[in-house]
Design an enzyme around this catalytic site. Structure first.
Site, PDB file in Angstrom:
ATOM      1  N   HIS A   7       0.790  -1.288  -0.142  1.00 10.87           N
ATOM      2  CA  HIS A   7      -0.077   0.200   0.122  1.00 10.87           C
ATOM      3  C   HIS A   7       0.822   1.206   0.014  1.00 10.87           C
ATOM      4  O   HIS A   7       1.506   1.491   0.994  1.00 10.87           O
ATOM      5  CB  HIS A   7      -0.950   0.036   1.252  1.00 10.87           C
ATOM      6  CG  HIS A   7      -1.900   1.099   1.347  1.00 10.87           C
ATOM      7  ND1 HIS A   7      -1.733   1.900   2.527  1.00 10.87           N
ATOM      8  CD2 HIS A   7      -2.844   1.520   0.656  1.00 10.87           C
ATOM      9  CE1 HIS A   7      -2.807   2.745   2.259  1.00 10.87           C
ATOM     10  NE2 HIS A   7      -3.449   2.662   1.064  1.00 10.87           N
ATOM     11  N   ARG A   8       0.734   1.858  -1.184  1.00 12.51           N
ATOM     12  CA  ARG A   8       1.784   3.319  -1.287  1.00 12.51           C
ATOM     13  C   ARG A   8       3.305   2.803  -1.425  1.00 12.51           C
ATOM     14  O   ARG A   8       3.910   3.485  -0.858  1.00 12.51           O
ATOM     15  CB  ARG A   8       1.412   4.327  -0.198  1.00 12.51           C
ATOM     16  CG  ARG A   8      -0.105   4.617  -0.257  1.00 12.51           C
ATOM     17  CD  ARG A   8      -0.390   5.650   0.965  1.00 12.51           C
ATOM     18  NE  ARG A   8      -1.654   5.719   1.081  1.00 12.51           N
ATOM     19  CZ  ARG A   8      -2.171   6.479   2.061  1.00 12.51           C
ATOM     20  NH1 ARG A   8      -1.651   7.186   2.861  1.00 12.51           N
ATOM     21  NH2 ARG A   8      -3.671   6.391   2.160  1.00 12.51           N
ATOM     22  N   GLU A  34       0.599  -0.757  -4.793  1.00  8.55           N
ATOM     23  CA  GLU A  34      -0.427   0.348  -5.147  1.00  8.55           C
ATOM     24  C   GLU A  34      -0.011   1.638  -5.044  1.00  8.55           C
ATOM     25  O   GLU A  34       1.085   1.820  -3.989  1.00  8.55           O
ATOM     26  CB  GLU A  34      -1.531  -0.103  -3.747  1.00  8.55           C
ATOM     27  CG  GLU A  34      -3.003   0.891  -4.036  1.00  8.55           C
ATOM     28  CD  GLU A  34      -2.710   2.111  -3.181  1.00  8.55           C
ATOM     29  OE1 GLU A  34      -3.818   2.970  -3.303  1.00  8.55           O
ATOM     30  OE2 GLU A  34      -2.022   2.290  -2.415  1.00  8.55           O
ATOM     31  N   ASP A  36      -0.890   6.240  -5.834  1.00  9.14           N
ATOM     32  CA  ASP A  36      -1.763   7.160  -5.962  1.00  9.14           C
ATOM     33  C   ASP A  36      -1.609   8.338  -6.953  1.00  9.14           C
ATOM     34  O   ASP A  36      -0.240   8.533  -6.752  1.00  9.14           O
ATOM     35  CB  ASP A  36      -2.381   7.941  -4.749  1.00  9.14           C
ATOM     36  CG  ASP A  36      -2.733   6.892  -3.476  1.00  9.14           C
ATOM     37  OD1 ASP A  36      -3.869   6.486  -3.531  1.00  9.14           O
ATOM     38  OD2 ASP A  36      -1.902   6.392  -2.695  1.00  9.14           O
ATOM     39  N   HIS A  49      -0.567  10.825  -2.373  1.00  6.58           N
ATOM     40  CA  HIS A  49      -1.707  10.445  -2.097  1.00  6.58           C
ATOM     41  C   HIS A  49      -2.693  11.452  -1.765  1.00  6.58           C
ATOM     42  O   HIS A  49      -3.954  11.616  -2.163  1.00  6.58           O
ATOM     43  CB  HIS A  49      -1.894   9.503  -0.527  1.00  6.58           C
ATOM     44  CG  HIS A  49      -3.138   9.424  -0.138  1.00  6.58           C
ATOM     45  ND1 HIS A  49      -3.858  10.004   0.743  1.00  6.58           N
ATOM     46  CD2 HIS A  49      -3.834   8.140  -0.291  1.00  6.58           C
ATOM     47  CE1 HIS A  49      -4.983   9.601   1.036  1.00  6.58           C
ATOM     48  NE2 HIS A  49      -4.945   8.465   0.493  1.00  6.58           N
ATOM     49  N   GLU A 109      -4.375   4.049  -8.046  1.00  6.31           N
ATOM     50  CA  GLU A 109      -5.602   4.787  -7.595  1.00  6.31           C
ATOM     51  C   GLU A 109      -5.681   6.212  -8.130  1.00  6.31           C
ATOM     52  O   GLU A 109      -4.932   6.974  -7.939  1.00  6.31           O
ATOM     53  CB  GLU A 109      -5.658   4.647  -6.194  1.00  6.31           C
ATOM     54  CG  GLU A 109      -6.984   5.465  -5.645  1.00  6.31           C
ATOM     55  CD  GLU A 109      -7.033   5.414  -3.964  1.00  6.31           C
ATOM     56  OE1 GLU A 109      -7.952   6.289  -3.547  1.00  6.31           O
ATOM     57  OE2 GLU A 109      -6.409   4.841  -3.366  1.00  6.31           O
ATOM     58  N   LYS A 111      -7.008   9.701  -8.081  1.00  4.39           N
ATOM     59  CA  LYS A 111      -7.400  10.511  -6.884  1.00  4.39           C
ATOM     60  C   LYS A 111      -8.120  11.530  -7.435  1.00  4.39           C
ATOM     61  O   LYS A 111      -7.457  12.892  -7.582  1.00  4.39           O
ATOM     62  CB  LYS A 111      -6.200  10.865  -6.028  1.00  4.39           C
ATOM     63  CG  LYS A 111      -5.433   9.735  -5.402  1.00  4.39           C
ATOM     64  CD  LYS A 111      -6.207   9.159  -4.497  1.00  4.39           C
ATOM     65  CE  LYS A 111      -6.436  10.066  -3.041  1.00  4.39           C
ATOM     66  NZ  LYS A 111      -7.127   9.243  -2.095  1.00  4.39           N
ATOM     67  N   ASP A 229       0.388  -1.955   4.558  1.00  5.49           N
ATOM     68  CA  ASP A 229       1.679  -0.889   4.700  1.00  5.49           C
ATOM     69  C   ASP A 229       2.845  -1.700   4.836  1.00  5.49           C
ATOM     70  O   ASP A 229       4.047  -1.240   5.009  1.00  5.49           O
ATOM     71  CB  ASP A 229       1.515   0.210   5.789  1.00  5.49           C
ATOM     72  CG  ASP A 229       0.379   1.070   5.711  1.00  5.49           C
ATOM     73  OD1 ASP A 229       0.007   1.189   4.335  1.00  5.49           O
ATOM     74  OD2 ASP A 229      -0.358   1.524   6.642  1.00  5.49           O
TER      75      ASP A 229
END
Length: 242
Positions: A7-8, A34, A36, A49, A109, A111, A229
């Protein structure tokens, strides 16, 4: 087998949404990363993000109000500055250029719920095509209108609807997009969510899963994947359970 998405990037141990975090996740053997995407004043796709720069960089104000030249002077090392030193905000192109040499999945993702970045979908699709990442790509967004546009632009790209609250029959709702999966907030789903989705051949990948007991429960329930994370923790658990 449950896929582990960083995640990120490996954001529990490195600055989120930076090349450092992505490279570390790939080195660990994460099934996917992943990230953003926002857009600068001059139309560059950048990986960050928040709509504002304040939390994760040394700059202040909105991403949309900066040109890329100005934005890249900001330090994105966030709370890991002593560990990493100066780290810039990467462009999506930079991440794709690196990702094209690997074999892991990439979840982008969009945003674009708070700031409606005009033309973002077209630009992302063009880059996916340029770097030939179609078969390893998942596009997700809380803006489901944006996902509908993505579907029109490219019927082949895998799409997933993000949501925070409990949705009644999400596996049926996403047929309207249509999307092949959904990414719920961990607390807004149950094991029934997974069973119902699989009956409709839809993928479920919850976020953000950082506690080992949640990871174990989801793997046992046969979830398709989850975002964490701490990919190192999830990968170690997956190894012991396989």
């Amino acid at each position: 087998m449950t896929k582990i998405f960083a995640h990120r990037g490996a954001s529990g141990t490195f600055p989120e949404n930076t090349m450092t975090a992505f490279e570390h996740a790939a080195a660990l053997g994460a099934d996917g990363i992943e990230l953003d995407v926002q857009m600068t004043k001059d139309g560059r796709l950048v990986v960050i993000h928040d709509e504002k720069l304040d939390r994760t960089t040394s700059l202040t104000g909105y991403v949309k109000d900066y040109t890329y030249q100005d934005l890249k002077t900001g330090d994105a090392s966030h709370r890991f500055s002593e560990k990493t030193g100066f780290v810039p905000v990467p462009t999506l192109e930079e991440v794709f250029d690196w990702a094209a040499t690997g074999d892991f999945l990439v979840n982008v993702e969009l945003k674009n719920s708070i700031v409606r970045y005009h033309g973002m979908e077209e630009k992302v699709m063009a880059l996916i095509s340029e770097y030939q990442l179609q078969d390893r790509m998942i596009l997700s967004s809380f803006n489901h209108e944006s996902l509908v546009l993505c579907r029109r632009l490219n019927p082949e790209i895998e799409l997933a609807a993000l949501y925070m609250d409990v949705i009644y029959q999400p596996e049926q709702y996403i047929e309207m997009i249509p999307a092949s999966g959904f990414h719920p907030y961990l607390r807004s789903m149950s094991e029934h969510t997974i069973k119902n989705a699989h009956q409709k051949q839809k993928a479920v990948r919850p976020f953000t899963v950082n506690r080992e007991e949640d990871m174990k429960r989801l793997m046992e329930a046969g979830v398709d994947g989850f975002f964490t994370d701490f990919p190192e923790k999830a990968l170690q658990l997956k190894k012991t359970m396989s």
